[in-house]
Scaffold this motif. Structure first.
Motif, PDB file in Angstrom:
ATOM      1  N   HIS A  49      -2.183   9.350  -5.578  1.00 56.24           N
ATOM      2  CA  HIS A  49      -2.414   9.612  -7.037  1.00 56.24           C
ATOM      3  C   HIS A  49      -1.028  10.523  -7.892  1.00 56.24           C
ATOM      4  N   PHE A  78       2.748   5.331  -9.090  1.00 56.79           N
ATOM      5  CA  PHE A  78       1.657   5.411  -9.748  1.00 56.79           C
ATOM      6  C   PHE A  78       1.419   5.931 -11.060  1.00 56.79           C
ATOM      7  N   TYR A 117      -6.539   2.189  -6.674  1.00 58.97           N
ATOM      8  CA  TYR A 117      -6.548   3.346  -6.456  1.00 58.97           C
ATOM      9  C   TYR A 117      -7.925   3.641  -5.583  1.00 58.97           C
ATOM     10  N   THR A 159       0.907  -1.150  -0.013  1.00 54.42           N
ATOM     11  CA  THR A 159      -0.058  -0.033  -0.001  1.00 54.42           C
ATOM     12  C   THR A 159       0.853   1.284  -0.055  1.00 54.42           C
ATOM     13  N   VAL A 174      -3.578  -2.969  -9.671  1.00 56.55           N
ATOM     14  CA  VAL A 174      -3.192  -1.786  -8.982  1.00 56.55           C
ATOM     15  C   VAL A 174      -4.712  -1.373  -8.934  1.00 56.55           C
ATOM     16  N   VAL A 198      -2.831   2.178  -3.795  1.00 56.04           N
ATOM     17  CA  VAL A 198      -2.452   3.476  -3.919  1.00 56.04           C
ATOM     18  C   VAL A 198      -3.589   4.430  -3.094  1.00 56.04           C
ATOM     19  N   CYS A 204      -2.196  11.965 -13.959  1.00 59.09           N
ATOM     20  CA  CYS A 204      -3.037  11.704 -12.490  1.00 59.09           C
ATOM     21  C   CYS A 204      -3.553  12.778 -11.910  1.00 59.09           C
ATOM     22  N   SER A 242      -9.493   6.737  -2.923  1.00 59.25           N
ATOM     23  CA  SER A 242      -8.971   8.086  -2.637  1.00 59.25           C
ATOM     24  C   SER A 242      -8.951   8.800  -1.369  1.00 59.25           C
TER      25      SER A 242
END
Ligand code: ZN
Length: 249
Positions: free
Chosen positions: A107, A112, A200, A71, A198, A102, A120, A202
């Motif tokens: 980001h 990433f 992501y 992570t 992967v 991520v 990104c 937020s």
């Protein structure tokens, strides 16, 4: 599920030392907060914390080669992660099958961006230092990352991240967020990169105790399990010329 995943929680570890507000929210660091939850989860054998200040920035071959899922939380020191280490992480994902989860301001992290191939960039707002309401909607209720998660997660205070988020089209979209100020955001996204995966996710601004929220932690743990390496039978062949299996002609 067998208890086999070896997880490395990579935590930049700068805010916690330099910002009193962050220290109050996470006295032992954000990485510790995430790691102590993951340690208790099914399917996870071991969890270690690696930080920017560690030898080799916590990204040595020894660490990467014994990590199934990493992570990543970073914010103010993205540029200090060496290009050599970024390439090592990228290769470990693409060629070694390591999962990468991520988080939040990750980001803009170099690994990433290297894996996505786009800027990104996104819109953001930490309104008056206290944030605003965020509602994360599950848009794929059958996805393993939302196993045991209700149809929406409400955060009373969050930093706004808004579209347009300059990412490649996700292979799987899991969450879309609504913010009180009017924006929407693709807040949970999955990609496949070579042998690796992967995810992501937020939420996770450093001055708001989001990593104490049980549902947010559950999504991270599910993300770790989803991103775990697939078994590649026989391994990956490096010799690309192959003789035919049957006689030809
Ligand atoms: Zn933030």
């Amino acid at each position: 599920m067998s208890n086999e995943l070896r997880v490395t929680v990579w935590n930049e570890g700068v805010h916690e030392k330099t910002n009193e507000r962050v220290r109050k929210v996470y006295p032992k660091g954000m990485g510790w907060q995430i790691a102590q939850y993951l340690k208790k989860q099914e399917g996870i054998k071991s969890v270690r914390i690696a930080q920017l200040e560690d030898p080799d920035q916590g990204l040595s071959d020894k660490i990467l080669n014994t990590t199934d899922v990493m992570t990543w939380w970073g914010h103010v020191a993205h540029d200090r992660v060496s290009d050599e280490n970024v390439e090592r992480v990228r290769r470990r994902v693409v060629e070694g099958g390591m999962g990468l989860v991520v988080l939040h301001s990750g980001h803009m992290s170099k690994p990433f961006r290297a894996l996505m191939g786009t800027t990104c960039m996104l819109k953001w707002r930490e309104w008056q230092g206290i944030g605003e309401k965020e509602r994360l909607w599950v848009v794929n209720p059958a996805h393993p990352i939302v196993d045991g998660v209700p149809e929406r997660i409400e955060l009373e205070r969050s930093e706004m991240y808004g579209e347009h988020f300059d990412i490649p089209q996700p292979d799987e979209q899991v969450f879309i967020s609504w913010f009180q100020g009017g924006e929407v955001f693709r807040s949970g996204c999955c990609w496949h990169r070579g042998l690796g995966k992967v995810f992501y996710f937020s939420p996770g601004h450093e001055t708001i105790p989001i990593y104490r929220n049980e549902l947010i932690l559950k999504v991270i743990a599910n993300g770790v399990r989803w991103a775990s390496p697939s078994r590649v039978l026989g391994g990956i062949k490096r010799d690309h010329f192959v003789p035919p299996l049957e006689p030809i002609g």
